[in-house]
Scaffold this active site. Structure first.
Site, PDB file in Angstrom:
ATOM      1  N   HIS A 241      -8.267  -4.565  -1.127  1.00 40.28           N
ATOM      2  CA  HIS A 241      -7.037  -3.871  -0.754  1.00 40.28           C
ATOM      3  C   HIS A 241      -6.336  -4.667   0.335  1.00 40.28           C
ATOM      4  CE1 HIS A 241      -4.398  -0.398  -0.756  1.00 40.28           C
ATOM      5  NE2 HIS A 241      -4.389  -0.424   0.573  1.00 40.28           N
TER       6      HIS A 241
ATOM      7  N   ASP B 296     -10.067  -3.421  -5.979  1.00 37.67           N
ATOM      8  CA  ASP B 296      -9.554  -2.669  -4.825  1.00 37.67           C
ATOM      9  C   ASP B 296     -10.363  -1.379  -4.684  1.00 37.67           C
ATOM     10  OD1 ASP B 296      -8.067  -0.997  -3.086  1.00 37.67           O
ATOM     11  OD2 ASP B 296      -6.197  -1.969  -3.627  1.00 37.67           O
TER      12      ASP B 296
ATOM     13  N   SER C 158       0.824  -1.196   0.000  1.00 32.87           N
ATOM     14  CA  SER C 158       0.000   0.000   0.000  1.00 32.87           C
ATOM     15  C   SER C 158       0.869   1.261   0.000  1.00 32.87           C
ATOM     16  CB  SER C 158      -0.966  -0.032   1.188  1.00 32.87           C
ATOM     17  OG  SER C 158      -1.970   0.937   1.059  1.00 32.87           O
TER      18      SER C 158
END
Length: 451
Positions: free
Chosen positions: A370, A344, A203
Site C-alpha cells: 500500500h 496491498d 489511497s
C-alpha cells in the site's frame, strides 16, 4: 515447476494492464508541438507514452511482500530525498470549514506562467503535502524543464484538520465527501483559467478523486485523473480488517490511532460547538486506548465525515457502502489511470473491469503493498519508488499530447464574497489568508506517515 519458471520470468513482474473492450477514442497531437491532430484509443495512447507500465517492477529483495512494502512506506526515512517547499493558502467553505492549499514551487523560489499545467493532489487518510509519496511525484513534476523536470505547478489539497490546517467547523472529511475537492478545484480553475488541471489521488484521496470525477462527468474541471492505491470497496476492506487478527491489530488500529490523534489535536476547536453530535462523542472516542478503524468510523466518520445530507449515516457500514468508489467508475468521462498492487494488505478488491468504462485504464502490479512500490536502483543501489516513473509519464502525456474535447463550460460568480458555480448555491469558497511557507519534508509529528 511452471510456477517457479513464471516467477523468474521478466513477464511475471510486468504490470497487468486492463482496458475496456473498446477503449475511448482520444484526439491527440500528431507530434510534439503540432497543430495537426489524429485519433488514438486510450490503450494506444498509454502504450506509446507510458513505457514504464509495460516493463517489469521487481521489488527490492528485502521488501518482498506487501506487508514489508507497506511498512517501509511508514517507517522509512525519506527526509533527505524529494524535498518540496510550498506556499499555503487557506480557503473557507460555506459551512465555516477550512481547506489548506499548498502550492509549489513557492513564489519566492520561481514564478511560473499562469498557463503552466497544474497537478492537483489529494493525500491519504491522515496525510498532507509533507507525505513522501506526494513529494515523490511533485519533485520531478515541478522541477524546471531545464533541470530535467516537467516544469508544472503542484497544488496539494490538504483536508480539514490535516497537515496543520485548522479545524474551524464541526465537520471533518471522509473517503466519500467530494464537495471540498470540488470547491478547491473551482478556486484553482478561477485563479489559473488558462492552466490544465490534472488530478492525482493517493489511497483515501484516490477514492475522493474517483468519486469526484464520476459525479462531475463531462463537467469535470480536471482533464484527467490518476488514482494510486485506491481502496475502492470500503465494505470488503473493512470486513478483512475486522476478521483477520493481524490486519485488525496492525493496520486497522494504526489507521484508527492516526485518526484519533488528529481529532485529539483539534478537540479544543470542536468543543466550541458543544451541541454538535461530533463534539458529544469526543470524550468517549478520546478515552479509548485502542480503537479499530470501524469503531472510529462508527463513532466519528459516519457522523461528521461530510455535510448533511447524507451525513449522519445509521452505521459505519452504511457509510462504507455509500463512500465506496468501485461502483461509480463507469461514470468517469475523462482519461483515468488507476494503479494498484495485488499484494496491498489494505485493499481487497480491484475492479479492473471498471464497469466497462472506455475512459479507464487499470494497471496492477504483482507486488508493491500500500503506497510502496519500492525497487532498487541498479546504478546507485539505493531504494527508490518505481511509482514515480509511470505517473510522471502519464502526467506528461495528458498535458503535452492530449487534446481536450467535450468539456462543458461552467460559469461562476461571487455571492456574498464566496466563489460559486452558477446554478449551485449550496457550496462555495473564499480565500481567507495565507498560511506561510511550508517545507514538505517536515512531517506532522505524532502521526504514522505513509497512510
Amino acid at each position: 515447476m511452471d510456477l517457479i519458471r513464471s516467477f523468474f520470468s521478466a513477464d511475471y513482474w510486468k504490470p497487468n494492464l486492463h482496458f475496456a473492450e473498446s477503449p475511448a477514442s482520444l484526439s491527440v497531437k500528431s507530434f510534439p508541438g503540432s497543430t495537426e491532430t489524429s485519433q488514438e484509443n486510450l490503450q494506444e495512447f498509454i502504450e506509446a507514452r507510458c513505457p514504464s507500465l509495460f516493463k517489469q517492477f521487481c521489488p527490492t529483495w528485502w521488501l518482498f511482500n506487501g506487508h514489508l512494502q507497506t511498512a517501509y512506506a511508514v517507517v522509512g526515512d525519506f527526509s533527505k530525498i524529494d524535498k518540496v517547499e510550498y506556499d499555503r493558502t487557506f480557503l473557507r467553505t460555506l459551512d465555516g470549514g477550512t481547506i489548506g492549499l499548498d502550492s509549489t514551487p513557492p513564489a519566492a523560489v520561481r514564478n511560473l506562467e499562469d498557463d503552466a499545467p497544474i497537478v492537483v493532489v489529494l493525500h491519504g487518510l491522515t496525510g498532507g503535502s509533507h507525505e513522501s509519496y506526494v513529494r515523490a511525484i511533485l519533485a520531478p513534476v515541478c522541477t524546471p524543464v531545464e533541470e530535467g523536470g516537467l516544469g508544472y505547478r503542484g497544488i496539494v489539497v490538504n483536508f480539514r484538520g490535516c497537515a496543520g490546517v485548522p479545524l474551524s467547523s464541526p465537520q471533518l472529511y471522509s473517503a466519500g465527501h467530494t464537495d471540498d475537492i470540488r470547491v478547491a478545484v473551482l478556486h484553482i480553475a478561477k485563479r489559473y483559467p488558462n492552466a490544465r488541471l490534472i488530478g492525482i489521488g493517493f489511497s483515501l484521496g484516490a477514492n475522493v478523486l474517483t468519486r469526484y470525477l464520476a459525479e462531475e462527468g463531462t463537467r469535470s474541471r480536471l482533464i484527467a485523473g490518476c488514482a494510486v492505491a485506491c481502496p475502492w470497496d470500503l465494505v470488503m476492506n473493512a470486513e478483512q480488517l475486522e476478521n483477520r487478527w493481524f490486519h485488525r491489530n496492525v493496520y486497522s488500529k494504526a489507521m484508527a490511532r492516526n485518526l484519533q490523534t488528529l481529532v485529539r489535536r483539534h478537540a479544543a476547536s470542536l468543543y466550541k460547538f458543544p451541541e454538535h453530535p461530533l463534539t458529544q462523542v469526543l470524550p468517549e472516542v478520546l478515552s479509548v486506548k485502542s480503537l479499530a478503524l470501524s469503531q472510529f468510523d462508527k463513532a466519528v466518520t459516519r457522523v461528521g465525515g461530510g455535510s448533511s445530507p447524507p451525513f449522519p449515516f445509521p452505521t459505519a457500514w452504511d457509510y462504507y457502502v455509500w463512500a465506496s468508489s468501485h461502483k461509480v467508475l463507469a461514470d468517469i468521462r475523462v482519461p483515468f489511470l488507476a494503479i494498484n498492487a495485488e499484494d496491498d494488505p489494505i485493499v481487497q478488491v480491484l475492479p479492473v473491469e471498471a464497469g466497462g468504462n472506455p475512459f479507464v485504464a487499470f494497471a496492477v502490479t504483482k507486488k508493491g503493498g500500500h503506497l510502496g512500490w519500492f525497487e532498487t536502483d541498479e546504478k546507485t543501489g539505493y531504494v527508490r519508488r518505481w511509482l514515480k516513473k509511470p505517473v510522471v509519464e502519464w502526467l506528461k502525456a495528458v498535458r503535452e499530447d492530449l487534446i481536450v474535447e467535450g468539456r462543458q463550460d461552467m460559469s461562476t460568480h461571487v455571492v456574498d464574497g464566496f466563489l460559486k458555480e452558477v446554478g449551485r448555491d449550496d457550496i462555495g469558497c473564499k480565500e481567507v489568508g495565507k498560511g506561510g511557507h511550508v517545507v514538505g519534508v517536515e512531517g506532522e509529528g505524532g502521526l504514522l506517515a505513509g497512510l
